[in-house]
Design an enzyme around this catalytic site. Sequence first.
Site, PDB file in Angstrom:
ATOM      1  N   SER A   1       0.851  -1.246  -0.033  1.00  0.00           N
ATOM      2  CA  SER A   1       0.014   0.008   0.058  1.00  0.00           C
ATOM      3  C   SER A   1       0.838   1.251  -0.088  1.00  0.00           C
ATOM      4  O   SER A   1       2.072   1.382   0.397  1.00  0.00           O
ATOM      5  CB  SER A   1      -0.699   0.050   1.322  1.00  0.00           C
ATOM      6  OG  SER A   1      -1.513   1.270   1.499  1.00  0.00           O
TER       7      SER A   1
ATOM      8  N   TYR B   1      -5.433  -2.937   8.574  1.00  0.00           N
ATOM      9  CA  TYR B   1      -5.304  -2.915   7.113  1.00  0.00           C
ATOM     10  C   TYR B   1      -3.705  -2.760   7.119  1.00  0.00           C
ATOM     11  O   TYR B   1      -3.236  -3.441   6.233  1.00  0.00           O
ATOM     12  CB  TYR B   1      -6.233  -2.305   6.291  1.00  0.00           C
ATOM     13  CG  TYR B   1      -5.725  -2.331   4.726  1.00  0.00           C
ATOM     14  CD1 TYR B   1      -5.898  -3.426   3.968  1.00  0.00           C
ATOM     15  CD2 TYR B   1      -5.230  -1.217   4.189  1.00  0.00           C
ATOM     16  CE1 TYR B   1      -5.491  -3.644   2.671  1.00  0.00           C
ATOM     17  CE2 TYR B   1      -4.901  -1.016   2.949  1.00  0.00           C
ATOM     18  CZ  TYR B   1      -4.886  -2.330   2.220  1.00  0.00           C
ATOM     19  OH  TYR B   1      -4.464  -2.349   0.947  1.00  0.00           O
TER      20      TYR B   1
END
Length: 285
Positions: free
Chosen positions: A138, A151
Amino acid sequence: MSKVILITGTSTGFGKLMAITLANAGHNVIAGMRGVTAKNAEAAKELGALPNIEVAELDITSDNSVNEAISKTLTKYGKIDVLVNNAAVSGFGLLEAYSLDQIRNMFEVNFYGVLRTYNAVLPSMRANKNGLIINITSGASGHTLPFMIPYLASKFGVESITEGLQDELSQFGIENVSIQPGVYPTEMNNGSKSGIHADKPAIIDEYGDTATQQFNALGSALFSKMAEFKMDPQTIADGVLALVNMPKGERPLRYPLDAVAQGTDQEFIDARATIKAKWLAKYSN
């Protein structure tokens, strides 16, 4: 030169585009996904009809499924040149409002799923003294954001795997790269693919309107930037192809692909590498 490439999570989003893009470039693609005869039967049929793509049943939360998919690939092709750890699930909510079981579910997919594929593929790559493993993380995996803590923690864990194994596996000629995407309009972000979200509504209520407003503001900012910069998921598939085609030894450890960041992601990567080098020098003297 054609390579054997196994990709996880190819039923939708980045993974599906990767499979098509790499196959069109002439590579032999094993497109892994869950439920090839059930929930993802249509996607499996679509990809399986394309040249250079073989669809494989692969559930990254199952040791048996991962081992079987990789074993079958090795039996047929004799090697796996590239592994792309793409399969993942997103999730939003207050950290306190996540049950520990829900966080474990998040890590089972995003973190332990990556470890499973590594453990299954490394023996053959070490034997061949060659391999490339690309992990999709990410754009925020080097830090964190509110309402996305589990997450991003799982994705930062994958960054740690990538960075540490780069040194551990260097003697075997195996390269590791993390692709750091920003926010893209995929099923993971548009709500059509279920995520692993906070599951304690009583706690959410106690945080009240302030948290709701903060969460909505963050979401609005992310989605407005996604539209402003015309974020195209094909960018990630093209990035994977670029890494596959790069000469061995020239691939970066981290490969950010986030137009919204406007270079600040690379700046962060470079600064972190510089500071780490200084830290290591202090411990080496």
